[in-house]
Design a protein around this motif. Structure first.
Motif, PDB file in Angstrom:
ATOM      1  N   GLY A 191       0.796  -1.220   0.000  1.00 32.34           N
ATOM      2  CA  GLY A 191       0.000   0.000   0.000  1.00 32.34           C
ATOM      3  C   GLY A 191       0.825   1.265   0.000  1.00 32.34           C
ATOM      4  N   LEU A 192       2.025   1.208  -0.572  1.00 35.35           N
ATOM      5  CA  LEU A 192       2.884   2.394  -0.609  1.00 35.35           C
ATOM      6  C   LEU A 192       2.485   3.312  -1.752  1.00 35.35           C
ATOM      7  CD1 LEU A 192       6.354   0.746   0.078  1.00 35.35           C
ATOM      8  CD2 LEU A 192       4.875   1.944   1.698  1.00 35.35           C
ATOM      9  N   THR A 193       2.340   4.579  -1.451  1.00 39.07           N
ATOM     10  CA  THR A 193       2.040   5.584  -2.464  1.00 39.07           C
ATOM     11  C   THR A 193       3.334   6.035  -3.131  1.00 39.07           C
ATOM     12  OG1 THR A 193       2.313   7.476  -0.980  1.00 39.07           O
ATOM     13  CG2 THR A 193       0.104   6.429  -1.041  1.00 39.07           C
ATOM     14  N   ALA A 194       3.202   6.752  -4.235  1.00 41.84           N
ATOM     15  CA  ALA A 194       4.380   7.285  -4.920  1.00 41.84           C
ATOM     16  C   ALA A 194       5.157   8.231  -3.996  1.00 41.84           C
ATOM     17  CB  ALA A 194       3.965   7.996  -6.204  1.00 41.84           C
ATOM     18  N   ASP A 195       4.452   9.051  -3.217  1.00 40.34           N
ATOM     19  CA  ASP A 195       5.123   9.953  -2.277  1.00 40.34           C
ATOM     20  C   ASP A 195       5.887   9.177  -1.214  1.00 40.34           C
ATOM     21  OD1 ASP A 195       4.216  12.231  -3.567  1.00 40.34           O
ATOM     22  OD2 ASP A 195       2.584  12.605  -2.145  1.00 40.34           O
ATOM     23  N   GLN A 196       5.311   8.071  -0.755  1.00 40.15           N
ATOM     24  CA  GLN A 196       5.991   7.273   0.252  1.00 40.15           C
ATOM     25  C   GLN A 196       7.218   6.576  -0.318  1.00 40.15           C
ATOM     26  OE1 GLN A 196       2.547   5.022   1.496  1.00 40.15           O
ATOM     27  NE2 GLN A 196       2.215   6.361   3.271  1.00 40.15           N
ATOM     28  N   VAL A 197       7.117   6.073  -1.528  1.00 38.70           N
ATOM     29  CA  VAL A 197       8.287   5.452  -2.169  1.00 38.70           C
ATOM     30  C   VAL A 197       9.395   6.493  -2.327  1.00 38.70           C
ATOM     31  CG1 VAL A 197       9.140   4.391  -4.303  1.00 38.70           C
ATOM     32  CG2 VAL A 197       6.975   3.611  -3.296  1.00 38.70           C
ATOM     33  N   ALA A 198       9.036   7.695  -2.774  1.00 37.71           N
ATOM     34  CA  ALA A 198      10.036   8.757  -2.921  1.00 37.71           C
ATOM     35  C   ALA A 198      10.643   9.124  -1.570  1.00 37.71           C
ATOM     36  CB  ALA A 198       9.405   9.988  -3.578  1.00 37.71           C
ATOM     37  N   SER A 199       9.839   9.167  -0.524  1.00 33.63           N
ATOM     38  CA  SER A 199      10.343   9.486   0.810  1.00 33.63           C
ATOM     39  C   SER A 199      11.278   8.406   1.319  1.00 33.63           C
ATOM     40  CB  SER A 199       9.175   9.668   1.789  1.00 33.63           C
ATOM     41  OG  SER A 199       9.658   9.911   3.095  1.00 33.63           O
ATOM     42  N   LEU A 200      10.941   7.142   1.077  1.00 36.01           N
ATOM     43  CA  LEU A 200      11.831   6.052   1.484  1.00 36.01           C
ATOM     44  C   LEU A 200      13.196   6.186   0.814  1.00 36.01           C
ATOM     45  CD1 LEU A 200       9.304   3.091   1.379  1.00 36.01           C
ATOM     46  CD2 LEU A 200      10.483   3.949   3.421  1.00 36.01           C
TER      47      LEU A 200
ATOM     48  N   ASP B 238      10.008  12.330   8.949  1.00 34.60           N
ATOM     49  CA  ASP B 238       9.186  13.507   9.207  1.00 34.60           C
ATOM     50  C   ASP B 238       8.420  14.000   7.985  1.00 34.60           C
ATOM     51  OD1 ASP B 238       9.844  13.646  11.937  1.00 34.60           O
ATOM     52  OD2 ASP B 238      11.744  14.634  11.457  1.00 34.60           O
ATOM     53  N   ASP B 239       8.590  13.344   6.844  1.00 28.01           N
ATOM     54  CA  ASP B 239       7.834  13.738   5.650  1.00 28.01           C
ATOM     55  C   ASP B 239       6.338  13.577   5.920  1.00 28.01           C
ATOM     56  OD1 ASP B 239      10.224  14.257   4.380  1.00 28.01           O
ATOM     57  OD2 ASP B 239      10.220  12.408   3.198  1.00 28.01           O
ATOM     58  N   PRO B 240       5.511  14.453   5.353  1.00 26.70           N
ATOM     59  CA  PRO B 240       4.075  14.444   5.674  1.00 26.70           C
ATOM     60  C   PRO B 240       3.308  13.215   5.189  1.00 26.70           C
ATOM     61  CG  PRO B 240       4.565  16.070   3.969  1.00 26.70           C
ATOM     62  CD  PRO B 240       5.881  15.547   4.453  1.00 26.70           C
ATOM     63  N   CYS B 241       3.924  12.369   4.396  1.00 22.97           N
ATOM     64  CA  CYS B 241       3.222  11.188   3.873  1.00 22.97           C
ATOM     65  C   CYS B 241       3.098  10.059   4.890  1.00 22.97           C
ATOM     66  CB  CYS B 241       3.905  10.681   2.604  1.00 22.97           C
ATOM     67  SG  CYS B 241       5.647  10.237   2.811  1.00 22.97           S
ATOM     68  N   TRP B 242       3.759  10.185   6.056  1.00 22.14           N
ATOM     69  CA  TRP B 242       3.785   9.101   7.037  1.00 22.14           C
ATOM     70  C   TRP B 242       2.859   9.370   8.211  1.00 22.14           C
ATOM     71  CZ3 TRP B 242       5.698   5.444   4.488  1.00 22.14           C
ATOM     72  CH2 TRP B 242       6.799   5.627   3.648  1.00 22.14           C
ATOM     73  N   ASP B 243       2.235   8.315   8.715  1.00 25.83           N
ATOM     74  CA  ASP B 243       1.474   8.438   9.953  1.00 25.83           C
ATOM     75  C   ASP B 243       2.425   8.195  11.125  1.00 25.83           C
ATOM     76  OD1 ASP B 243       1.738   5.645  10.399  1.00 25.83           O
ATOM     77  OD2 ASP B 243      -0.266   5.217   9.629  1.00 25.83           O
ATOM     78  N   ALA B 244       1.931   8.322  12.344  1.00 22.57           N
ATOM     79  CA  ALA B 244       2.783   8.234  13.534  1.00 22.57           C
ATOM     80  C   ALA B 244       3.466   6.870  13.656  1.00 22.57           C
ATOM     81  CB  ALA B 244       1.962   8.542  14.788  1.00 22.57           C
ATOM     82  N   ALA B 245       2.759   5.785  13.366  1.00 22.51           N
ATOM     83  CA  ALA B 245       3.348   4.449  13.487  1.00 22.51           C
ATOM     84  C   ALA B 245       4.464   4.260  12.453  1.00 22.51           C
ATOM     85  CB  ALA B 245       2.282   3.374  13.333  1.00 22.51           C
TER      86      ALA B 245
ATOM     87  N   LEU C 162       8.564   3.583  13.151  1.00 23.04           N
ATOM     88  CA  LEU C 162       9.269   2.469  12.513  1.00 23.04           C
ATOM     89  C   LEU C 162      10.451   2.993  11.698  1.00 23.04           C
ATOM     90  CD1 LEU C 162       7.716  -0.575  10.808  1.00 23.04           C
ATOM     91  CD2 LEU C 162       9.306   0.822   9.543  1.00 23.04           C
ATOM     92  N   LEU C 163      10.224   4.014  10.883  1.00 29.14           N
ATOM     93  CA  LEU C 163      11.298   4.552  10.040  1.00 29.14           C
ATOM     94  C   LEU C 163      12.404   5.198  10.868  1.00 29.14           C
ATOM     95  CD1 LEU C 163       9.120   5.975   7.145  1.00 29.14           C
ATOM     96  CD2 LEU C 163      10.611   3.950   7.075  1.00 29.14           C
TER      97      LEU C 163
END
Length: 185
Positions: free
Chosen positions: A97-106, A112-119, A123-124
């Motif tokens: 369920g990774l979005t394009a923004d999340q893949v780019a952030s990884l 701290d990128d806004p695409c992530w929730d607290a959990a 983890l990151l």
């Protein structure tokens, strides 16, 4: 030899495989990608890897598919392991369920990128701290266990360490990308 060389340092096996290598590849339970075909040159190594992988890719692991892939993708990105990054993004990003923004952030961002929730952030942060300090501080440990549970944090530490080893291997072997995969970018 430059890191992006087209020639691996150890040539992956090519079909037809002898019985022992074929059995080892079958135990890995995946398509015989280059890395597995290098491991199958030493079938006892491939069998050990297969046993480890069966647990971490099973329903018995404490990490969810998403959490596991966050650990693997972030670790391989931090290690500059284009080969393994490409394999996991192609095979698991959608399932996780990774979005394009999340893949780019990884690849190039941070917890701290806004695409992530607290959990996901907890983890990151744990993955990033393990990568840079080889340890988890008490606050990072507490935040991670609060977010995903103690058993999952244990799995996180083990998966992160394993994918450091895999990253070392694919970089040192100079494996070119698998067809249909992309480097970290």
């Amino acid at each position: 030899m430059p890191l992006n060389s087209k020639q691996p340092r150890i040539a992956p096996l090519v079909p037809p495989y002898d019985d022992e290598a074929g059995a080892a590849l079958e135990q890995l339970g995946h398509a015989p990608i280059q890395l597995f075909r290098v491991w199958a040159r030493r079938p006892e190594l491939a069998r050990g890897v297969a046993a480890w992988g069966r647990y971490y890719f099973s329903k018995h692991a404490a990490l969810t598919v998403r959490q596991r892939e966050l650990v693997i993708d972030r670790t391989t990105a931090l290690c500059g392991a284009d080969y393994e990054w490409g394999v996991h993004i192609a095979a698991f990003a959608e399932k996780a369920g990774l979005t394009a923004d999340q893949v780019a952030s990884l690849a190039h961002g941070g917890p701290d990128d806004p695409c992530w929730d607290a959990a996901d952030r907890a983890l990151l942060r744990a993955v990033d701290e393990l990568h840079t300090t080889y340890d988890l501080s008490d606050p990072t440990w507490t935040a991670a266990t609060d977010a995903i549970g103690e058993d999952a944090v244990l799995d996180l530490v083990m998966v992160c360490g394993w994918y450091h080893a895999v990253s070392f291997a694919v970089r040192a072997l100079r494996l070119p990308p698998e067809p249909g995969t992309s480097p970290i970018g």
